[in-house]
Design a protein around this motif. Structure first.
Motif, PDB file in Angstrom:
ATOM      1  N   SER A 313     -14.648  -4.889   7.130  1.00  0.00           N
ATOM      2  CA  SER A 313     -15.957  -4.811   6.435  1.00  0.00           C
ATOM      3  C   SER A 313     -16.191  -5.265   5.179  1.00  0.00           C
ATOM      4  O   SER A 313     -17.313  -5.923   4.733  1.00  0.00           O
ATOM      5  CB  SER A 313     -16.435  -3.372   6.778  1.00  0.00           C
ATOM      6  OG  SER A 313     -15.812  -2.526   5.746  1.00  0.00           O
ATOM      7  N   ILE A 314     -15.099  -5.357   4.365  1.00  0.00           N
ATOM      8  CA  ILE A 314     -15.247  -5.884   3.067  1.00  0.00           C
ATOM      9  C   ILE A 314     -15.285  -7.267   3.001  1.00  0.00           C
ATOM     10  O   ILE A 314     -15.990  -7.903   2.312  1.00  0.00           O
ATOM     11  CB  ILE A 314     -14.000  -5.306   2.365  1.00  0.00           C
ATOM     12  CG1 ILE A 314     -13.980  -3.770   2.274  1.00  0.00           C
ATOM     13  CG2 ILE A 314     -13.742  -6.084   0.873  1.00  0.00           C
ATOM     14  CD1 ILE A 314     -14.852  -3.405   1.113  1.00  0.00           C
ATOM     15  N   LEU A 336      -7.499  -5.677  -3.280  1.00  0.00           N
ATOM     16  CA  LEU A 336      -7.333  -4.254  -2.365  1.00  0.00           C
ATOM     17  C   LEU A 336      -5.924  -4.239  -1.621  1.00  0.00           C
ATOM     18  O   LEU A 336      -5.484  -3.153  -1.507  1.00  0.00           O
ATOM     19  CB  LEU A 336      -8.410  -4.250  -1.348  1.00  0.00           C
ATOM     20  CG  LEU A 336      -9.804  -4.254  -1.727  1.00  0.00           C
ATOM     21  CD1 LEU A 336     -10.705  -4.280  -0.672  1.00  0.00           C
ATOM     22  CD2 LEU A 336      -9.877  -2.936  -2.702  1.00  0.00           C
ATOM     23  N   ARG A 428      -6.785   2.317  -3.700  1.00  0.00           N
ATOM     24  CA  ARG A 428      -8.269   2.653  -3.522  1.00  0.00           C
ATOM     25  C   ARG A 428      -8.697   3.200  -2.229  1.00  0.00           C
ATOM     26  O   ARG A 428      -8.206   2.760  -1.103  1.00  0.00           O
ATOM     27  CB  ARG A 428      -9.233   1.300  -3.803  1.00  0.00           C
ATOM     28  CG  ARG A 428      -9.031   0.674  -5.086  1.00  0.00           C
ATOM     29  CD  ARG A 428      -9.913  -0.161  -5.656  1.00  0.00           C
ATOM     30  NE  ARG A 428      -9.459  -0.987  -6.195  1.00  0.00           N
ATOM     31  CZ  ARG A 428     -10.009  -1.853  -7.325  1.00  0.00           C
ATOM     32  NH1 ARG A 428     -11.651  -1.646  -7.389  1.00  0.00           N
ATOM     33  NH2 ARG A 428      -9.590  -2.721  -7.969  1.00  0.00           N
ATOM     34  N   ARG A 429      -9.582   4.109  -2.068  1.00  0.00           N
ATOM     35  CA  ARG A 429      -9.839   4.749  -1.093  1.00  0.00           C
ATOM     36  C   ARG A 429     -11.456   4.399  -0.555  1.00  0.00           C
ATOM     37  O   ARG A 429     -12.148   4.179  -1.784  1.00  0.00           O
ATOM     38  CB  ARG A 429      -9.654   6.365  -1.057  1.00  0.00           C
ATOM     39  CG  ARG A 429      -8.223   6.608  -0.943  1.00  0.00           C
ATOM     40  CD  ARG A 429      -8.282   8.033  -1.439  1.00  0.00           C
ATOM     41  NE  ARG A 429      -6.946   8.431  -2.353  1.00  0.00           N
ATOM     42  CZ  ARG A 429      -5.720   8.070  -2.038  1.00  0.00           C
ATOM     43  NH1 ARG A 429      -5.537   7.931  -0.759  1.00  0.00           N
ATOM     44  NH2 ARG A 429      -4.582   8.224  -2.944  1.00  0.00           N
ATOM     45  N   TRP A 430     -11.834   4.477   0.528  1.00  0.00           N
ATOM     46  CA  TRP A 430     -13.324   4.130   0.855  1.00  0.00           C
ATOM     47  C   TRP A 430     -13.418   4.570   2.128  1.00  0.00           C
ATOM     48  O   TRP A 430     -12.628   4.853   3.094  1.00  0.00           O
ATOM     49  CB  TRP A 430     -13.710   2.594   0.751  1.00  0.00           C
ATOM     50  CG  TRP A 430     -12.705   1.800   1.680  1.00  0.00           C
ATOM     51  CD1 TRP A 430     -12.831   1.393   2.893  1.00  0.00           C
ATOM     52  CD2 TRP A 430     -11.457   0.866   1.251  1.00  0.00           C
ATOM     53  NE1 TRP A 430     -11.835   0.649   3.481  1.00  0.00           N
ATOM     54  CE2 TRP A 430     -11.062   0.411   2.244  1.00  0.00           C
ATOM     55  CE3 TRP A 430     -10.804   0.826  -0.042  1.00  0.00           C
ATOM     56  CZ2 TRP A 430      -9.734  -0.472   2.172  1.00  0.00           C
ATOM     57  CZ3 TRP A 430      -9.731   0.391   0.024  1.00  0.00           C
ATOM     58  CH2 TRP A 430      -9.273  -0.424   1.221  1.00  0.00           C
TER      59      TRP A 430
ATOM     60  N   ASN B 105     -21.134  -1.150   3.673  1.00  0.00           N
ATOM     61  CA  ASN B 105     -19.908  -1.469   3.319  1.00  0.00           C
ATOM     62  C   ASN B 105     -19.911  -2.077   1.885  1.00  0.00           C
ATOM     63  O   ASN B 105     -19.594  -3.366   1.608  1.00  0.00           O
ATOM     64  CB  ASN B 105     -19.339  -2.897   4.145  1.00  0.00           C
ATOM     65  CG  ASN B 105     -20.138  -3.674   4.277  1.00  0.00           C
ATOM     66  OD1 ASN B 105     -21.542  -3.801   3.627  1.00  0.00           O
ATOM     67  ND2 ASN B 105     -20.124  -4.855   5.058  1.00  0.00           N
ATOM     68  N   PHE B 107     -18.532  -2.705  -2.043  1.00  0.00           N
ATOM     69  CA  PHE B 107     -17.390  -3.126  -2.316  1.00  0.00           C
ATOM     70  C   PHE B 107     -16.697  -2.038  -3.273  1.00  0.00           C
ATOM     71  O   PHE B 107     -17.758  -1.138  -3.750  1.00  0.00           O
ATOM     72  CB  PHE B 107     -17.429  -4.321  -3.427  1.00  0.00           C
ATOM     73  CG  PHE B 107     -17.924  -5.514  -2.660  1.00  0.00           C
ATOM     74  CD1 PHE B 107     -17.257  -6.041  -1.476  1.00  0.00           C
ATOM     75  CD2 PHE B 107     -18.898  -6.319  -3.411  1.00  0.00           C
ATOM     76  CE1 PHE B 107     -17.801  -7.158  -1.060  1.00  0.00           C
ATOM     77  CE2 PHE B 107     -19.409  -7.272  -2.785  1.00  0.00           C
ATOM     78  CZ  PHE B 107     -18.855  -8.008  -1.479  1.00  0.00           C
ATOM     79  N   THR B 157     -18.668   3.101  -3.780  1.00  0.00           N
ATOM     80  CA  THR B 157     -18.110   3.888  -2.507  1.00  0.00           C
ATOM     81  C   THR B 157     -18.339   5.755  -2.582  1.00  0.00           C
ATOM     82  O   THR B 157     -18.052   6.207  -1.764  1.00  0.00           O
ATOM     83  CB  THR B 157     -16.605   3.515  -2.210  1.00  0.00           C
ATOM     84  OG1 THR B 157     -16.117   3.846  -3.747  1.00  0.00           O
ATOM     85  CG2 THR B 157     -16.623   2.212  -1.630  1.00  0.00           C
TER      86      THR B 157
END
Lengths: 430, 262
Positions: A313-314, A336, A428-430, B105, B107, B157
Motif C-alpha cells: 500500500s505504501i 522502511l 516503524r509500525r503502521w 495508506n 506514509f 499513521t
C-alpha cells in the motif's frame, strides 16, 4: 438416506472415559512444557560453562607481573658520550644507546632472580630515559615486566606440590620467584601491552592490538563492498527483475551461495585475488574482499526479506501521486526496509568478524609482530590470533588465548546489541 | 483547473475509454469497455466482487503497469490524449489523475510531509511559504485542517481511519489533479467516517472529475451523478444515476440493484 443411521446419543461430558481423556490432555501439556524448559536449561548451562571457563582462564591475561629494579643510567654502559647527548641531536644518540647491556647490568642487582626479566624489559628503560634525558648518570627505581614463567608463578598457575619434572617449571625459577616475593619486588597490574601490542614469541609481550586493528581494516573493506552491492542487488531483484526462470535461478544461486562452506571463498580469494589479480598476500584488502563475497548473500537475503515486508500500500500510495520508481525505492521502500537491512548486515559482519577458514588460505595466519600500518600491509585478525595462540606450546599463551576470546566476544556482543538497538530504534509500525 | 473552459462542460468528456480489454496473463478481466468520464461529475462504478470495476479504474492512471502480466488493449484518453501512448509520461499522468485507495495508506511520516510529498516531487512549490499554502489549502479542502492544524508534525499513521483516508484525499489533491480515482474509499471506515467522506466527495465534485468504485449501492446513489454497472468484466449499463436506480434498462442491472445477486 438417514433411515439406516442410528439416532445419535447426546455426548456425556462427565463420563469417566471423557474425564480421563481430559486428564491425559493436561498431562501431555505439562510434560511438553517441562521438556521445553529442560531443553532451555541444558542449552543455557552449556553456554554458562563455556563463558565460565573462558573467563576463568582468560581474566588473568589482562594482568601482567612486573619486578622492581634499580637502574643507573651509566653513560659508559649505554655506550653514549654525555657531551653528544646534550648536543643538537641528543635524542637520536639516546635512542641508539645499548639499553640491553644496561638492563643486563641492572638484572645483576636481582641476585638469584637475575634471569627473570623479560627480554623486552629494556624498552621500558629506553622510554624512561627518552622521556627525561636528565636522568642520564642518575640512579632510578623502575618496574619492568618479568618473563612469562615468573608471571604465571605470581598468578598461581603452577601446581607447586607436583613433582619437579611434571609441573612445567624448574626449581631455579621457583626459587627466583620466591626471592622476588620476599624482597617485595613483584607487583601485578593491568597489562596495557596486551591491548596495544601485536603478536610476539614471548607471551608477556604478545598483544591483540595488531589483530584488532587488522580485524577493523578487514571489516572496513568488507562493509564498503558487501553493503552497497548486497542492498543494490536486493533492490534490483525485488523491484526490477522480470519474474521468471532467470529470477528463480538467481534466487536459488543466492540461497546456495549463503550456505557454501566459508573455506571455499578462501580458495576463490587465493586463486583470483592473489594469483590472478596479484593483490598483496596476508593483507586486510584481500581478506576484506573475500569476506565481502562470503557475507554478500546473507545481506541480499536479509535485504530482500526487509524490502518484501514493506506493505504494497505504501508503494501504491507513492506511485499513485506520481512518484517515479526510483523515488519509490529511495524515499519510501528503503527507509522502511532499513532496520531489517541493518540487522541482516550487522549479523553478516559479526559472522565475518568471527571467520577464520577463508583467511587461512589467503595468508592471514602469518606471524605479524607489527601493528598493521594500512590496508595492504600484512595483518592478522582476532579469531586468527586466537587460533595461532591456541596452537602455541608455551604455557603463557593459554591465558592469552582465553583473554583474546573474551575481547572477541565483547566485540561480538556489542555488535549484536547495536543491531537490536537499531532495529528497535528505527522500526516503524503502521 | 482546466485551461479550456469547454472541457469543464458536462458534454465534453474528461476521460474517454474505447474498446478496452484487460488481460492478466491468459485471463481476460475486462471485455470491450467503452465509457466517458466528465468533469464536475461523480461517476460511480458498481458491480459484484470480481466484476473488474477496480481493474478498470486502475487502467485510468496506469496503476496496472505495476502488476506483472497485466496487459491493456484499446484506447484510453485524457483530454483527447492517449494515456498509453509511448510519449505519455506516467509520472505526470498520475499527478493529473490522482488516486485514493481502499485502505487508508498514509506514509509513515508527519501529516505535513504526507501532504507536501506530492508537490515536492513534482516541484510545485519553491519556497517554504508556498508549500505551507499548498498543504493548508489541501487539508482545508479535505476538511481536515481544523482537526490537525495544531499537530502537523505528528505521524499520519497515528490518526483515526477516517482521518487517515481524508489525509490521503488531501495528499491526492495537493498535486492539483484533474481527475480523482477512488477505489472503495469507505470500505474500511465506520458509518460516521463514511458520511464525512461522502460529504467531502460532494464538495470536491465542483473542481475535479471523480470516479468512485463502490460496493455500496446506497453510496453510489447518494454521491454520484453517473453510474456504470459492471458484470463479469463487461460494462452492462452506463447512465445517469437516477435512471440506473429507478429505471434500469438491463435485467442484470435490475437484479443487482434490487439485491437479487451480488
Amino acid at each position: 438416506m438417514s433411515s439406516v443411521l442410528p439416532e445419535r446419543r447426546p455426548t456425556d461430558w462427565a463420563s469417566p472415559a471423557m474425564q480421563s481423556r481430559i486428564a491425559a490432555r493436561y498431562r501431555a501439556e505439562r510434560n511438553f512444557r517441562r521438556l521445553g524448559a529442560a531443553a532451555l536449561v541444558i542449552a543455557a548451562s552449556f553456554l554458562a560453562f563455556l563463558l565460565f571457563t573462558i573467563v576463568r582462564d582468560g581474566w588473568s591475561g589482562f594482568l601482567r607481573t612486573e619486578a622492581k629494579v634499580e637502574v643507573t643510567f651509566t653513560p659508559a654502559t649505554l655506550g653514549v658520550d654525555p657531551a653528544a647527548v646534550s648536543g643538537p641531536d641528543g635524542k637520536a644518540v639516546l635512542a641508539r644507546a645499548d639499553y640491553l647491556a644496561l638492563m643486563n647490568e641492572a638484572a645483576k642487582g636481582l641476585g638469584p632472580a637475575s634471569g627473570t626479566l623479560s627480554d623486552a624489559a629494556w624498552l621500558g628503560l629506553r622510554d624512561q630515559l627518552l622521556a627525561d634525558p636528565a636522568l642520564l648518570g642518575k640512579r632510578v627505581t623502575l618496574w619492568v615486566p618479568v618473563r612469562s614463567t615468573i608471571d604465571l608463578l605470581a598468578k598461581g598457575k603452577f601446581d607447586l606440590a607436583a613433582p619437579a619434572d611434571s609441573r612445567g617449571v624448574s626449581d631455579r625459577e621457583v626459587a627466583a620467584w620466591r626471592w622476588l616475593e620476599q624482597q617485595g619486588r613483584l607487583r601485578t597490574g593491568f597489562n596495557s601491552a596486551f591491548l596495544g601490542n601485536a603478536d610476539s614469541t614471548e607471551p608477556e609481550l604478545a598483544g591483540i592490538g595488531g589483530a584488532a586493528l587488522g580485524s577493523l581494516f578487514t571489516l572496513f573493506i568488507t562493509i564498503i563492498i558487501a553493503f552497497p552491492l548486497g542492498v543494490l542487488s536486493a533492490v534490483w531483484l525485488e523491484e526490477y527483475a522480470p519474474k521468471g526462470r532467470l529470477a528463480d535461478l538467481i534466487e536459488l544461486s543466492i540461497n546456495n551461495l549463503a550456505a557454501v562452506p566459508s573455506i571455499i571463498f578462501g580458495l576463490l580469494g587465493l586463486a583470483f585475488f592473489l594469483n590472478i589479480a596479484g593483490l598483496p598476500r596476508s593483507s586486510p584488502l584481500v581478506g576484506g574482499i573475500t569476506l565481502a563475497l562470503m557475507i554478500m548473500p546473507v545481506i541480499v537475503i536479509a535485504a530482500r526479506v526487509a524490502i518484501k515486508a514493506v506493505p504494497p500500500s505504501i508503494r501504491d500510495a507513492a506511485l499513485g501521486i506520481g512518484a517515479s520508481p526510483i523515488q519509490v525505492v529511495f524515499q519510501h521502500v528503503l527507509p522502511l526496509a532499513l532496520p531489517g537491512i541493518m540487522t541482516g548486515t550487522i549479523i553478516g559482519i559479526a559472522r565475518a568478524l568471527g571467520e577464520t577458514a577463508p583467511l587461512l588460505l589467503i595468508g592471514m595466519r602469518a606471524f605479524v609482530t607489527d601493528v598493521p600500518q594500512g590496508l595492504t600491509a600484512p595483518a592478522t585478525v582476532l579469531p586468527m590470533q586466537v587460533f595461532l595462540w591456541s596452537d602455541d606450546v608455551q604455557r603463557g599463551f593459554v591465558e592469552k588465548t582465553s583473554a583474546a576470546i573474551l575481547v572477541l566476544l565483547v566485540i561480538l556482543i556489542a555488535m549484536n546489541s547495536l543491531a537490536i538497538h537499531l532495529r528497535n530504534r528505527f522500526e516503524r509500525r503502521w | 483547473m482546466n485551461q479550456n473552459p469547454a472541457i469543464g462542460h458536462n458534454s465534453v468528456p474528461k476521460m474517454t475509454a474505447r474498446n478496452v480489454n484487460v488481460f492478466y496473463g491468459q485471463k481476460q478481466a475486462i471485455k470491450d469497455v467503452s465509457i466517458d468520464v466528465t468533469s464536475e461529475h461523480v461517476t460511480a462504478f458498481i458491480g459484484p466482487s470480481g466484476c473488474g470495476k477496480s481493474t478498470f479504474l486502475r487502467c485510468l492512471n496506469r496503476m496496472n503497469d505495476t502488476v506483472d502480466g497485466a496487459r491493456v488493449e484499446g484506447r484510453i484518453e485524457l483530454d483527447a490524449q492517449d494515456i498509453y501512448a509511448p510519449a505519455m509520461d506516467v509520472v505526470q499522468l498520475r499527478a493529473r489523475v490522482g488516486m485514493v485507495f481502499q485502505k487508508p495508506n498514509p506514509f509513515p511520516k508527519s501529516i505535513y510531509e504526507n501532504v507536501a510529498y506530492g508537490p515536492r516531487i513534482h516541484g510545485l512549490a519553491r519556497a517554504k511559504a508556498d508549500m505551507d499554502n499548498i498543504v493548508e489549502s489541501a487539508l482545508r479542502r479535505a476538511g481536515l485542517w481544523d482537526e490537525v492544524k495544531d499537530r502537523l508534525g505528528e505521524s499520519g499513521t497515528a490518526m483515526s481511519g477516517g482521518q487517515q483516508q481524508r489525509l490521503c484525499i488531501a495528499r491526492a489533491i495537493a498535486v492539483d489533479p484533474e481527475v480523482i480515482l477512488m477505489d472503495e474509499p469507505c470500505s474500511a471506515l465506520d458509518p460516521i467516517a463514511t458520511a464525512r467522506i461522502e460529504e467531502l466527495i460532494d464538495e470536491l465534485r465542483g473542481r475535479y472529475a471523480i470516479v468512485i468504485v463502490t460496493h455500496n449501492m446506497q453510496q453510489a446513489a447518494r454521491v454520484s451523478q453517473k453510474t456504470a454497472f459492471f458484470h463479469l468484466g463487461t460494462l452492462v449499463e452506463y447512465d445517469d444515476t437516477s435512471a440506473i436506480f429507478t429505471n434500469p434498462k438491463a435485467t442484470r442491472t435490475k437484479d443487482y440493484i434490487t439485491g437479487r445477486y451480488g
